[in-house]
Design an enzyme around this catalytic site. Structure first.
Site, PDB file in Angstrom:
ATOM      1  N   ASP A   1      45.740 -33.656 -38.694  1.00 26.49           N
ATOM      2  CA  ASP A   1      44.622 -33.280 -37.796  1.00 26.49           C
ATOM      3  C   ASP A   1      45.136 -32.858 -36.433  1.00 26.49           C
ATOM      4  O   ASP A   1      44.487 -32.090 -35.725  1.00 26.49           O
ATOM      5  CB  ASP A   1      43.712 -34.501 -37.553  1.00 26.49           C
ATOM      6  CG  ASP A   1      42.606 -34.610 -38.586  1.00 26.49           C
ATOM      7  OD1 ASP A   1      42.006 -35.688 -38.677  1.00 26.49           O
ATOM      8  OD2 ASP A   1      42.375 -33.605 -39.294  1.00 26.49           O
TER       9      ASP A   1
ATOM     10  N   HIS B   1      53.827 -41.483 -20.317  1.00 28.79           N
ATOM     11  CA  HIS B   1      54.952 -42.212 -20.914  1.00 28.79           C
ATOM     12  C   HIS B   1      54.459 -43.634 -21.149  1.00 28.79           C
ATOM     13  O   HIS B   1      53.987 -44.291 -20.217  1.00 28.79           O
ATOM     14  CB  HIS B   1      56.142 -42.229 -19.963  1.00 28.79           C
ATOM     15  CG  HIS B   1      57.213 -43.197 -20.362  1.00 28.79           C
ATOM     16  ND1 HIS B   1      57.720 -43.269 -21.636  1.00 28.79           N
ATOM     17  CD2 HIS B   1      57.866 -44.148 -19.641  1.00 28.79           C
ATOM     18  CE1 HIS B   1      58.642 -44.215 -21.678  1.00 28.79           C
ATOM     19  NE2 HIS B   1      58.753 -44.771 -20.495  1.00 28.79           N
TER      20      HIS B   1
ATOM     21  N   HIS C   1      64.385 -45.596 -26.604  1.00 33.58           N
ATOM     22  CA  HIS C   1      63.544 -45.893 -25.426  1.00 33.58           C
ATOM     23  C   HIS C   1      62.084 -46.024 -25.854  1.00 33.58           C
ATOM     24  O   HIS C   1      61.661 -47.104 -26.282  1.00 33.58           O
ATOM     25  CB  HIS C   1      63.766 -44.781 -24.388  1.00 33.58           C
ATOM     26  CG  HIS C   1      63.024 -44.996 -23.103  1.00 33.58           C
ATOM     27  ND1 HIS C   1      63.113 -44.140 -22.038  1.00 33.58           N
ATOM     28  CD2 HIS C   1      62.157 -45.954 -22.709  1.00 33.58           C
ATOM     29  CE1 HIS C   1      62.352 -44.569 -21.054  1.00 33.58           C
ATOM     30  NE2 HIS C   1      61.753 -45.670 -21.452  1.00 33.58           N
TER      31      HIS C   1
ATOM     32  N   TYR D   1      49.307 -22.904 -36.261  1.00 34.36           N
ATOM     33  CA  TYR D   1      49.961 -23.437 -37.456  1.00 34.36           C
ATOM     34  C   TYR D   1      51.278 -22.706 -37.732  1.00 34.36           C
ATOM     35  O   TYR D   1      51.331 -21.492 -37.786  1.00 34.36           O
ATOM     36  CB  TYR D   1      49.054 -23.301 -38.686  1.00 34.36           C
ATOM     37  CG  TYR D   1      49.747 -23.875 -39.893  1.00 34.36           C
ATOM     38  CD1 TYR D   1      50.541 -23.087 -40.699  1.00 34.36           C
ATOM     39  CD2 TYR D   1      49.676 -25.253 -40.146  1.00 34.36           C
ATOM     40  CE1 TYR D   1      51.226 -23.638 -41.771  1.00 34.36           C
ATOM     41  CE2 TYR D   1      50.359 -25.801 -41.220  1.00 34.36           C
ATOM     42  CZ  TYR D   1      51.132 -24.991 -42.023  1.00 34.36           C
ATOM     43  OH  TYR D   1      51.817 -25.542 -43.073  1.00 34.36           O
TER      44      TYR D   1
ATOM     45  N   HIS E   1      54.944 -47.500 -23.590  1.00 39.37           N
ATOM     46  CA  HIS E   1      55.826 -48.316 -24.444  1.00 39.37           C
ATOM     47  C   HIS E   1      54.956 -48.874 -25.572  1.00 39.37           C
ATOM     48  O   HIS E   1      55.058 -50.035 -25.931  1.00 39.37           O
ATOM     49  CB  HIS E   1      56.471 -49.437 -23.639  1.00 39.37           C
ATOM     50  CG  HIS E   1      57.584 -48.955 -22.759  1.00 39.37           C
ATOM     51  ND1 HIS E   1      58.728 -49.653 -22.555  1.00 39.37           N
ATOM     52  CD2 HIS E   1      57.713 -47.839 -22.034  1.00 39.37           C
ATOM     53  CE1 HIS E   1      59.529 -48.978 -21.754  1.00 39.37           C
ATOM     54  NE2 HIS E   1      58.932 -47.872 -21.420  1.00 39.37           N
TER      55      HIS E   1
HETATM   56  O1  HMS Z   1      60.668 -46.771 -19.324  1.00 38.39           O
HETATM   57  C1  HMS Z   1      60.635 -47.655 -18.531  1.00 38.39           C
HETATM   58  C2  HMS Z   1      61.653 -48.716 -18.580  1.00 38.39           C
HETATM   59  O2  HMS Z   1      62.313 -48.685 -19.826  1.00 38.39           O
HETATM   60  C3  HMS Z   1      59.520 -47.591 -17.530  1.00 38.39           C
HETATM   61  O3  HMS Z   1      58.471 -46.871 -18.140  1.00 38.39           O
HETATM   62  C4  HMS Z   1      58.853 -48.865 -17.177  1.00 38.39           C
HETATM   63  O4  HMS Z   1      59.738 -49.844 -16.846  1.00 38.39           O
HETATM   64  C5  HMS Z   1      57.948 -48.571 -15.998  1.00 38.39           C
HETATM   65  O5  HMS Z   1      58.765 -48.250 -14.874  1.00 38.39           O
HETATM   66  P1  HMS Z   1      58.021 -47.831 -13.521  1.00 38.39           P
HETATM   67  O6  HMS Z   1      57.194 -49.020 -13.117  1.00 38.39           O
HETATM   68  O7  HMS Z   1      57.179 -46.633 -13.810  1.00 38.39           O
HETATM   69  O8  HMS Z   1      59.153 -47.533 -12.549  1.00 38.39           O
END
Ligand code: HMS
Length: 232
Positions: free
Chosen positions: A122, A97, A171, A229, A99
């Site tokens: 690709d 995950h 998010h 595919y 950002h």
């Molecule tokens: O998505 C979020 C906050 O929007 C989290 O990935 C980010 O704040 C990291 O949180 P953690 O340190 O993993 O608890």
């Protein structure tokens, strides 16, 4: 005292260290986990710890009910989302995950990323999906758990191994793969595709998706007559 999960924690730790190296997050944004499916546990980044301060033993080991089985630090605030995905999507070995800037921009716009070019083709043969906007009740109930459920909803008619990434509306992105290392790689691919698509849209509002015949041709050139595919 030795850790029963040292190898798993080291795998998760190495994958987390790759996140800032690839420019996929700053400070403590984002988190990566690695699953040990036989043991029914995953190791995840501790909450609020900067990537450059992490040691392998800081990783928190959590079972598939979300209970900490080894570790003194608080697991990531996104732990329940990782848990929901491991419990419901077969074949995942790692989840990243981030950002990352451009993918997060598309997630905040609540828009899927159209398949504009062969770089995208690709890696996958469909637009990069974005989840639906979560209801206020779901947010109140349990945001992280419901984020996992929103992702599952998005993959009701998609194969997560063919499209190993998603934008969570409002998010940021989640990506996954058969290993934590592959999950981080897919997070990097997602960010690059998101950036290219943003630039394409900036050059022309008339940007169009690649025609299916070219997507198929390109994907099969890269992956052979892959069964992936078009199959859901
Ligand atoms: O998505 C979020 C906050 O929007 C989290 O990935 C980010 O704040 C990291 O949180 P953690 O340190 O993993 O608890």
């Amino acid at each position: 005292m030795g850790s029963k999960y040292r190898e798993l924690k080291e795998r998760a730790w190495e994958a987390n260290r790759e996140i800032p190296r690839r420019g996929l997050a700053i400070f403590t944004f984002g988190n990566v986990s690695a699953l040990d499916s036989a043991a029914g546990v995953f190791a995840i980044k501790p909450s609020g710890v900067a990537y450059d301060k992490l040691s392998w033993d800081d990783m928190v080991v959590v079972d598939l009910d979300g209970k900490t089985v080894e570790g003194t630090l608080r697991p990531s605030s996104d732990t329940k989302t990782h848990m929901v995905l491991y419990r419901n999507l077969r074949g995942l070995g790692g989840i990243a995950h981030t950002h990352s800037t451009y993918a997060t921009g598309w997630a905040q716009a609540r828009l899927p990323i159209p398949l504009y070019g062969t770089t995208h083709a690709d890696h996958l043969t469909e637009d990069i999906p974005c989840t639906a906007v979560m209801s206020d009740e779901a947010v109140e109930r349990d945001y992280e758990l419901e984020t996992g459920n929103q992702i599952l909803e998005c993959f009701r008619n998609r194969n997560p191994l063919h499209t190993p990434m998603v934008l969570v509306a409002g998010h940021a992105p989640f990506a996954w793969g058969e290993s934590a290392e592959k999950a981080v790689y897919n997070a990097g691919v997602l960010e690059e595709i998101a950036k290219m698509a943003f630039i394409t849209r900036g050059i022309t509002s008339e940007a169009v998706r690649l025609p299916d015949r070219l997507i198929r041709k390109h994907f099969e050139r890269k992956h052979g007559k892959s069964a992936y595919y078009g199959q859901k």
